[in-house]
Write a protein that holds these residues in place. Structure first.
Motif, mmCIF file in Angstrom:
data_model
loop_
_atom_site.group_PDB
_atom_site.id
_atom_site.type_symbol
_atom_site.label_atom_id
_atom_site.label_comp_id
_atom_site.label_asym_id
_atom_site.label_seq_id
_atom_site.Cartn_x
_atom_site.Cartn_y
_atom_site.Cartn_z
ATOM 1 N N CYS A 15 -60.991 9.007 -3.481
ATOM 2 C CA CYS A 15 -61.423 7.951 -4.375
ATOM 3 C C CYS A 15 -60.492 7.050 -5.023
ATOM 4 N N GLU A 16 -60.479 5.748 -5.067
ATOM 5 C CA GLU A 16 -59.697 4.870 -6.000
ATOM 6 C C GLU A 16 -59.719 4.867 -7.227
ATOM 7 N N GLU A 54 -59.056 3.556 5.411
ATOM 8 C CA GLU A 54 -59.801 3.178 4.051
ATOM 9 C C GLU A 54 -61.258 3.218 4.556
ATOM 10 N N LEU A 55 -62.203 4.085 4.090
ATOM 11 C CA LEU A 55 -63.502 3.902 4.158
ATOM 12 C C LEU A 55 -64.354 3.855 2.979
ATOM 13 N N ASN A 56 -65.420 3.272 3.180
ATOM 14 C CA ASN A 56 -66.426 3.062 2.178
ATOM 15 C C ASN A 56 -67.447 4.082 1.880
ATOM 16 N N LYS A 57 -67.022 5.005 0.791
ATOM 17 C CA LYS A 57 -68.060 6.135 0.748
ATOM 18 C C LYS A 57 -68.558 6.352 -0.644
ATOM 19 N N HIS A 65 -70.552 3.458 -4.537
ATOM 20 C CA HIS A 65 -69.692 3.478 -3.561
ATOM 21 C C HIS A 65 -68.597 2.796 -3.804
ATOM 22 N N LYS A 66 -67.527 3.673 -3.375
ATOM 23 C CA LYS A 66 -66.194 2.992 -3.563
ATOM 24 C C LYS A 66 -65.418 3.077 -2.349
ATOM 25 N N LYS A 67 -64.166 2.460 -2.274
ATOM 26 C CA LYS A 67 -63.119 2.702 -1.047
ATOM 27 C C LYS A 67 -62.329 3.934 -1.351
ATOM 28 N N PHE A 68 -62.483 4.922 -0.318
ATOM 29 C CA PHE A 68 -61.695 5.924 -0.340
ATOM 30 C C PHE A 68 -60.526 5.681 0.751
ATOM 31 N N LYS A 69 -59.343 6.199 0.176
ATOM 32 C CA LYS A 69 -57.985 5.759 0.770
ATOM 33 C C LYS A 69 -57.530 7.225 1.267
#
Length: 72
Positions: A15-16, A54-57, A65-69
């Motif tokens: 998670c960012e 980069e996925l939104n999870k 929900h946040k971007k996961f890199k």
């Protein structure tokens, strides 16, 4: 016959929000559910997606929900 599974690799998504704990001049802390870093594991085909994913999870620590890199 199918080919070998040599092209698929296991990746870790982070998670960012890992740096969201910010303190300003009034000593206010951003509200979070838990402290720590949340990670997902997945797999990707290295030939089709050579760049980082980069996925939104959903992050249970941020409660949104946040971007996961992808990390190494």
């Amino acid at each position: 016959m199918g080919k070998g599974k040599g092209t698929r690799i296991t990746i870790t998504l982070e998670c960012e929000c890992r740096n969201d704990l910010k303190v300003n001049n009034k000593a206010e802390i951003k509200i979070k559910r838990k402290k720590g870093i949340f990670r997902y594991t997945s797999s990707k085909n290295k030939k089709n997606t050579p760049t980082r994913i980069e996925l939104n999870k959903f992050c249970p620590y941020c409660n949104c929900h946040k971007k996961f890199k992808e990390i190494k």
